[in-house]
Design an enzyme around this catalytic site. Structure first.
Site, PDB file in Angstrom:
ATOM      1  N   ILE A 133       0.854  -1.181   0.000  1.00 21.25           N
ATOM      2  CA  ILE A 133       0.000   0.000   0.000  1.00 21.25           C
ATOM      3  C   ILE A 133       0.891   1.232   0.000  1.00 21.25           C
ATOM      4  O   ILE A 133       2.044   1.186   0.413  1.00 21.25           O
ATOM      5  CB  ILE A 133      -0.973   0.011   1.194  1.00 21.25           C
ATOM      6  CG1 ILE A 133      -0.224  -0.096   2.535  1.00 21.25           C
ATOM      7  CG2 ILE A 133      -1.983  -1.125   1.074  1.00 21.25           C
ATOM      8  CD1 ILE A 133      -1.154  -0.072   3.756  1.00 21.25           C
ATOM      9  N   ASP A 134       0.343   2.334  -0.489  1.00 22.39           N
ATOM     10  CA  ASP A 134       1.110   3.575  -0.588  1.00 22.39           C
ATOM     11  C   ASP A 134       1.609   4.023   0.785  1.00 22.39           C
ATOM     12  O   ASP A 134       1.015   3.685   1.818  1.00 22.39           O
ATOM     13  CB  ASP A 134       0.242   4.694  -1.173  1.00 22.39           C
ATOM     14  CG  ASP A 134      -0.157   4.441  -2.617  1.00 22.39           C
ATOM     15  OD1 ASP A 134       0.532   3.660  -3.287  1.00 22.39           O
ATOM     16  OD2 ASP A 134      -1.165   5.032  -3.047  1.00 22.39           O
ATOM     17  N   LYS A 135       2.654   4.824   0.766  1.00 26.82           N
ATOM     18  CA  LYS A 135       3.238   5.354   2.003  1.00 26.82           C
ATOM     19  C   LYS A 135       2.177   6.026   2.872  1.00 26.82           C
ATOM     20  O   LYS A 135       2.143   5.833   4.091  1.00 26.82           O
ATOM     21  CB  LYS A 135       4.349   6.341   1.652  1.00 26.82           C
ATOM     22  CG  LYS A 135       4.985   7.068   2.839  1.00 26.82           C
ATOM     23  CD  LYS A 135       6.150   7.925   2.350  1.00 26.82           C
ATOM     24  CE  LYS A 135       6.769   8.736   3.493  1.00 26.82           C
ATOM     25  NZ  LYS A 135       5.930   9.904   3.851  1.00 26.82           N
TER      26      LYS A 135
END
Length: 303
Positions: A133-135
């Site tokens: 998942i994105d930062k």
């Protein structure tokens, strides 16, 4: 040391060991690694080669070979463990932490934190995320504990995300089927474009306020920024998502949280469901917009 055991059923009598193992979900790469880097295979207490036949009632066993070395440096990083056994772990990641080291984020990642936790427990291992998942996306990350589990988890994992989007959407289900491509004006940006890759997001609007809606999203394809791009495409960018037209006045990052992960356990095939409640920043926005009534995580599907 993890040892796997399989009892040969009558229908596999006379089958060569290598084929029998592949039928149990053991990859060709792992079979090769056990042969050359591990202790080999055994039928009951006798060593057996992969081209030899197996017979009804035999117990086929083998130990998973030692983990390869990793270059990831152990570092204390905040996260919690939502589920863990010898084959799978589900980590709950706060927003603001990258999943694994990159050129822009060489350390302080979830991978660094996982290696630190293993070292604190006196264990060796590597970080094998099945989903990323994105930062600035919070929530659940499924990890394989060994090479045997990794492909099986990857093949069965399903995720449900909670998103707070701008605008008032009608309650109920919907779907967005729109191809996603790289956006020319941005290194990381994506857009809906006819020549993009096929992408499908199914969603259910759980609650709607005057300025925002809470949406449960199940991505059926795994494109970069898929939910963010798709919701912006239909005119409802995520709150805080300035990359795709959302306002950051009420939340400092895009309001997206991986709230549910389901997977078939690699050993038993039993479905495991893990949940993570909305984090504080999304909860505060949801409360302000009266989006927390009428639904619970346990009621949401993840198949």
């Amino acid at each position: 040391m993890t040892v796997l055991r399989y009892t040969v059923p009558p229908e596999n009598d006379g089958c060569r060991l290598g084929l029998f193992l592949r039928m149990q979900g053991v990859t060709a790469g792992l079979i090769k690694s056990v042969k050359y880097d591990g202790d080999g295979f055994f039928a009951d207490d006798r060593a057996i080669r992969t081209n030899e036949p197996v017979h009804t009632g035999q117990c086929i066993r083998f130990a998973l070979p030692p983990e390869r070395e990793t270059s990831v440096v152990p570092q204390p990083v905040p996260f919690s463990v939502a589920y863990e056994d010898a084959f799978a772990a589900v980590l709950d990641k706060p927003a603001g932490i990258a999943v694994h080291p990159t050129l822009n984020y060489p350390d302080g990642t979830l991978a660094n934190g996982w290696l630190y936790r293993l070292h604190q427990q006196g264990k060796d291992g590597i970080f094998r995320p099945v989903n990323r998942i994105d930062k600035n996306t919070s929530g659940l990350v499924l990890c394989a504990q060994n090479a045997f589990a990794a492909p099986l988890l990857a093949g069965s994992a399903r995720k449900c995300y909670l998103a707070i989007v701008e605008g008032t959407m009608p309650l109920g289900p919907g779907r967005i089927e729109a191809p996603i491509a790289r956006r020319g004006d941005s290194i990381i940006g994506r857009c809906v474009r006819a020549d993009g890759k096929y992408s499908l997001t199914e969603y259910t609007v759980l609650a709607a306020g005057h300025g925002h809606s809470l949406v449960a999203c199940i991505p059926r394809t795994g494109r970069t920024h898929q939910i963010r791009v798709h919701m912006a495409h239909i005119g409802h960018p995520l709150a805080g998502d300035s990359l795709y037209g959302g306002s950051d006045k009420m939340i400092a990052r895009h309001a997206l949280h991986c709230g549910i992960i389901c997977f078939a356990h690699p050993l038993t095939a039993k479905i495991v469901r893990v949940e993570s409640a909305l984090p504080a920043d999304m909860t505060a926005l949801a409360e302000a917009e009266n989006l927390l009534q009428g639904w619970t995580l346990t009621q949401l599907p993840c198949e």
